[in-house]
Scaffold this motif. Structure first.
Motif, PDB file in Angstrom:
ATOM      1  N   GLY A  28      -6.516 -19.289  -8.900  1.00 12.12           N
ATOM      2  CA  GLY A  28      -5.540 -19.748 -10.153  1.00 12.12           C
ATOM      3  C   GLY A  28      -5.463 -21.203 -10.213  1.00 12.12           C
ATOM      4  O   GLY A  28      -6.222 -22.097  -9.741  1.00 12.12           O
ATOM      5  N   THR A  29      -4.472 -21.803 -10.948  1.00  8.24           N
ATOM      6  CA  THR A  29      -4.250 -23.285 -11.171  1.00  8.24           C
ATOM      7  C   THR A  29      -2.714 -23.582 -10.349  1.00  8.24           C
ATOM      8  O   THR A  29      -2.168 -22.686  -9.654  1.00  8.24           O
ATOM      9  N   THR A  30      -2.481 -24.792 -10.530  1.00 11.85           N
ATOM     10  CA  THR A  30      -1.439 -25.288  -9.787  1.00 11.85           C
ATOM     11  C   THR A  30       0.040 -24.727 -10.571  1.00 11.85           C
ATOM     12  O   THR A  30       1.057 -24.475 -10.211  1.00 11.85           O
ATOM     13  N   THR A  31      -0.297 -24.231 -11.923  1.00 12.65           N
ATOM     14  CA  THR A  31       0.815 -23.675 -12.578  1.00 12.65           C
ATOM     15  C   THR A  31       1.058 -22.205 -12.182  1.00 12.65           C
ATOM     16  O   THR A  31       2.079 -21.688 -12.120  1.00 12.65           O
ATOM     17  N   ALA A  32      -0.015 -21.525 -12.175  1.00 11.99           N
ATOM     18  CA  ALA A  32       0.089 -19.756 -11.652  1.00 11.99           C
ATOM     19  C   ALA A  32      -1.168 -19.501 -11.058  1.00 11.99           C
ATOM     20  O   ALA A  32      -2.310 -19.955 -11.580  1.00 11.99           O
ATOM     21  N   GLY A  33      -1.128 -18.635 -10.250  1.00 13.23           N
ATOM     22  CA  GLY A  33      -2.378 -17.984  -9.532  1.00 13.23           C
ATOM     23  C   GLY A  33      -1.665 -16.853  -8.628  1.00 13.23           C
ATOM     24  O   GLY A  33      -0.441 -16.379  -8.371  1.00 13.23           O
ATOM     25  N   LYS A  34      -2.641 -16.369  -7.723  1.00 13.65           N
ATOM     26  CA  LYS A  34      -2.487 -15.312  -6.799  1.00 13.65           C
ATOM     27  C   LYS A  34      -3.213 -15.877  -5.383  1.00 13.65           C
ATOM     28  O   LYS A  34      -4.288 -16.346  -5.236  1.00 13.65           O
ATOM     29  N   LEU A  35      -2.163 -15.572  -4.279  1.00 18.07           N
ATOM     30  CA  LEU A  35      -2.382 -15.961  -2.983  1.00 18.07           C
ATOM     31  C   LEU A  35      -3.090 -14.710  -2.124  1.00 18.07           C
ATOM     32  O   LEU A  35      -2.240 -13.762  -2.186  1.00 18.07           O
ATOM     33  N   TYR A  36      -4.085 -14.887  -1.639  1.00 17.24           N
ATOM     34  CA  TYR A  36      -4.703 -13.800  -1.044  1.00 17.24           C
ATOM     35  C   TYR A  36      -4.280 -14.080   0.533  1.00 17.24           C
ATOM     36  O   TYR A  36      -5.446 -15.035   1.010  1.00 17.24           O
ATOM     37  N   ILE A  37      -3.559 -13.402   1.416  1.00 14.84           N
ATOM     38  CA  ILE A  37      -3.730 -13.518   2.636  1.00 14.84           C
ATOM     39  C   ILE A  37      -4.729 -12.499   3.650  1.00 14.84           C
ATOM     40  O   ILE A  37      -4.222 -11.285   3.297  1.00 14.84           O
ATOM     41  N   HIS A  38      -5.469 -12.963   4.006  1.00 15.36           N
ATOM     42  CA  HIS A  38      -6.628 -12.051   4.616  1.00 15.36           C
ATOM     43  C   HIS A  38      -6.401 -11.907   6.157  1.00 15.36           C
ATOM     44  O   HIS A  38      -5.862 -12.821   6.970  1.00 15.36           O
ATOM     45  N   THR A  39      -6.460 -10.749   6.773  1.00 13.82           N
ATOM     46  CA  THR A  39      -6.318 -10.474   8.122  1.00 13.82           C
ATOM     47  C   THR A  39      -7.777 -10.084   8.729  1.00 13.82           C
ATOM     48  O   THR A  39      -8.706 -10.081   7.960  1.00 13.82           O
ATOM     49  N   ARG A  40      -7.756 -10.107   9.959  1.00 11.14           N
ATOM     50  CA  ARG A  40      -9.142  -9.829  10.688  1.00 11.14           C
ATOM     51  C   ARG A  40      -9.966  -8.660  10.369  1.00 11.14           C
ATOM     52  O   ARG A  40     -11.009  -8.523  10.347  1.00 11.14           O
ATOM     53  N   GLY A  41      -9.100  -7.488  10.126  1.00 13.33           N
ATOM     54  CA  GLY A  41      -9.746  -6.202  10.009  1.00 13.33           C
ATOM     55  C   GLY A  41      -8.536  -5.503   9.009  1.00 13.33           C
ATOM     56  O   GLY A  41      -7.819  -6.170   8.323  1.00 13.33           O
ATOM     57  N   ASP A  42      -8.650  -4.122   8.980  1.00  8.32           N
ATOM     58  CA  ASP A  42      -7.732  -3.226   8.267  1.00  8.32           C
ATOM     59  C   ASP A  42      -6.258  -3.207   9.021  1.00  8.32           C
ATOM     60  O   ASP A  42      -5.899  -2.516   9.797  1.00  8.32           O
ATOM     61  N   ASP A  43      -5.776  -4.667   9.123  1.00  5.89           N
ATOM     62  CA  ASP A  43      -4.396  -4.763   9.831  1.00  5.89           C
ATOM     63  C   ASP A  43      -3.172  -4.671   8.924  1.00  5.89           C
ATOM     64  O   ASP A  43      -2.267  -4.834   9.538  1.00  5.89           O
ATOM     65  N   VAL A  44      -3.327  -4.667   7.373  1.00  4.34           N
ATOM     66  CA  VAL A  44      -2.198  -4.648   6.696  1.00  4.34           C
ATOM     67  C   VAL A  44      -1.743  -3.200   6.659  1.00  4.34           C
ATOM     68  O   VAL A  44      -2.494  -2.496   5.915  1.00  4.34           O
ATOM     69  N   ILE A  45      -0.555  -2.904   6.903  1.00  4.09           N
ATOM     70  CA  ILE A  45      -0.010  -1.645   6.618  1.00  4.09           C
ATOM     71  C   ILE A  45       0.433  -1.559   5.056  1.00  4.09           C
ATOM     72  O   ILE A  45       1.185  -2.250   4.719  1.00  4.09           O
ATOM     73  N   VAL A  46      -0.149  -0.466   4.438  1.00  4.41           N
ATOM     74  CA  VAL A  46       0.232  -0.208   2.876  1.00  4.41           C
ATOM     75  C   VAL A  46       0.843   1.181   2.647  1.00  4.41           C
ATOM     76  O   VAL A  46       0.289   2.087   3.296  1.00  4.41           O
ATOM     77  N   GLN A  47       2.235   1.238   2.352  1.00  2.00           N
ATOM     78  CA  GLN A  47       2.981   2.387   2.173  1.00  2.00           C
ATOM     79  C   GLN A  47       3.492   2.609   0.659  1.00  2.00           C
ATOM     80  O   GLN A  47       3.652   1.480   0.241  1.00  2.00           O
ATOM     81  N   THR A  48       3.166   3.625   0.010  1.00  2.00           N
ATOM     82  CA  THR A  48       3.801   3.824  -1.292  1.00  2.00           C
ATOM     83  C   THR A  48       4.477   4.974  -1.388  1.00  2.00           C
ATOM     84  O   THR A  48       4.455   5.849  -0.615  1.00  2.00           O
ATOM     85  N   TYR A  49       5.674   4.948  -2.052  1.00  2.00           N
ATOM     86  CA  TYR A  49       6.816   5.985  -2.142  1.00  2.00           C
ATOM     87  C   TYR A  49       6.902   6.371  -3.479  1.00  2.00           C
ATOM     88  O   TYR A  49       6.930   5.395  -4.508  1.00  2.00           O
ATOM     89  N   LYS A  50       7.378   7.578  -3.730  1.00  2.00           N
ATOM     90  CA  LYS A  50       7.498   8.177  -5.190  1.00  2.00           C
ATOM     91  C   LYS A  50       6.600   7.674  -6.183  1.00  2.00           C
ATOM     92  O   LYS A  50       6.595   7.495  -7.276  1.00  2.00           O
ATOM     93  N   ASP A  51       5.260   7.904  -5.558  1.00  2.00           N
ATOM     94  CA  ASP A  51       3.930   7.555  -6.304  1.00  2.00           C
ATOM     95  C   ASP A  51       3.639   9.127  -7.059  1.00  2.00           C
ATOM     96  O   ASP A  51       4.083   9.976  -6.419  1.00  2.00           O
ATOM     97  N   ARG A  52       2.953   9.115  -8.031  1.00  2.00           N
ATOM     98  CA  ARG A  52       2.672  10.375  -8.794  1.00  2.00           C
ATOM     99  C   ARG A  52       1.897  11.033  -7.911  1.00  2.00           C
ATOM    100  O   ARG A  52       1.760  12.320  -7.687  1.00  2.00           O
ATOM    101  N   GLY A  53       0.864  10.396  -7.095  1.00  4.35           N
ATOM    102  CA  GLY A  53      -0.120  11.370  -6.180  1.00  4.35           C
ATOM    103  C   GLY A  53       0.603  11.514  -4.896  1.00  4.35           C
ATOM    104  O   GLY A  53       0.144  11.888  -3.857  1.00  4.35           O
ATOM    105  N   GLY A  54       2.136  11.299  -4.495  1.00  2.00           N
ATOM    106  CA  GLY A  54       2.874  11.479  -3.359  1.00  2.00           C
ATOM    107  C   GLY A  54       2.817  10.243  -2.527  1.00  2.00           C
ATOM    108  O   GLY A  54       2.351   9.116  -2.945  1.00  2.00           O
ATOM    109  N   ASP A  55       3.496  10.360  -1.532  1.00  8.11           N
ATOM    110  CA  ASP A  55       3.757   9.055  -0.609  1.00  8.11           C
ATOM    111  C   ASP A  55       2.223   8.946  -0.042  1.00  8.11           C
ATOM    112  O   ASP A  55       1.814   9.995   0.600  1.00  8.11           O
TER     113      ASP A  55
END
Length: 161
Positions: free
Chosen positions: A94-121
């Motif tokens: 992005g630019t100094t005005t707006a953008g997205k910060l991607y924080i990377h981990t060494r592997g599949d180390d980010v826990i992702v949980q979704t609740y109340k989604d159409r496809g279920g939790d």
């Protein structure tokens, strides 16, 4: 006897210096975490997702975790968390005005949980967290990377047996 006394004095002085230096860490993990928390709070750009996101929570804890939770207007909730000792690198698109910060981990180390989604939790793992930011300079991004690296190094040292 003089040689023994001189060696004893040197040993005591170096031991006391080492003891005092061990408590004089200029930037502790708590300071780095508080800097990251303040920076993420100050520069978070809710306008990038305002049509879908009702509110968010973004926390960097003193015990080495980063947690990001988004509450959507349709009731869905997404939760991301990772241990800062698993941090690898950051990228910013992005630019100094707006953008997205991607924080990377060494592997599949980010826990992702979704609740109340159409496809279920759903529980899954990811390799990155994406945080929308605004009004951020290159120096701020470098300080974010530096603080994440400092926390990573400190947590890694504490975890070694």
């Amino acid at each position: 006897m003089k040689k023994f006394t001189c060696c004893l004095k040197i040993s005591l002085i170096s031991a006391s210096c080492l003891f005092l230096c061990s408590f004089s860490d200029p930037e502790s993990m708590e300071q780095c975490a508080s800097y990251l928390q303040k920076t993420f709070t100050d520069h978070y750009d809710s306008s990038q997702e305002s049509d879908r996101i009702k509110r968010y929570e973004l926390n960097v804890t003193n015990n080495g975790f980063c947690r990001y939770k988004r509450y959507f207007n349709n009731g869905k909730t997404e939760y991301f968390a990772f241990k800062l000792s698993k941090f690898k690198d950051v990228d910013y698109y992005g630019t100094t005005t707006a953008g997205k910060l991607y924080i990377h981990t060494r592997g599949d180390d980010v826990i992702v949980q979704t609740y109340k989604d159409r496809g279920g939790d759903v529980d899954s793992m990811a390799t990155q967290i994406i945080i929308p930011l605004k009004n951020i300079e290159a120096e701020d991004l470098n300080l974010i990377r530096d603080n994440l690296n400092k926390i990573n190094a400190e947590v890694s040292i504490l975890q070694k047996p």
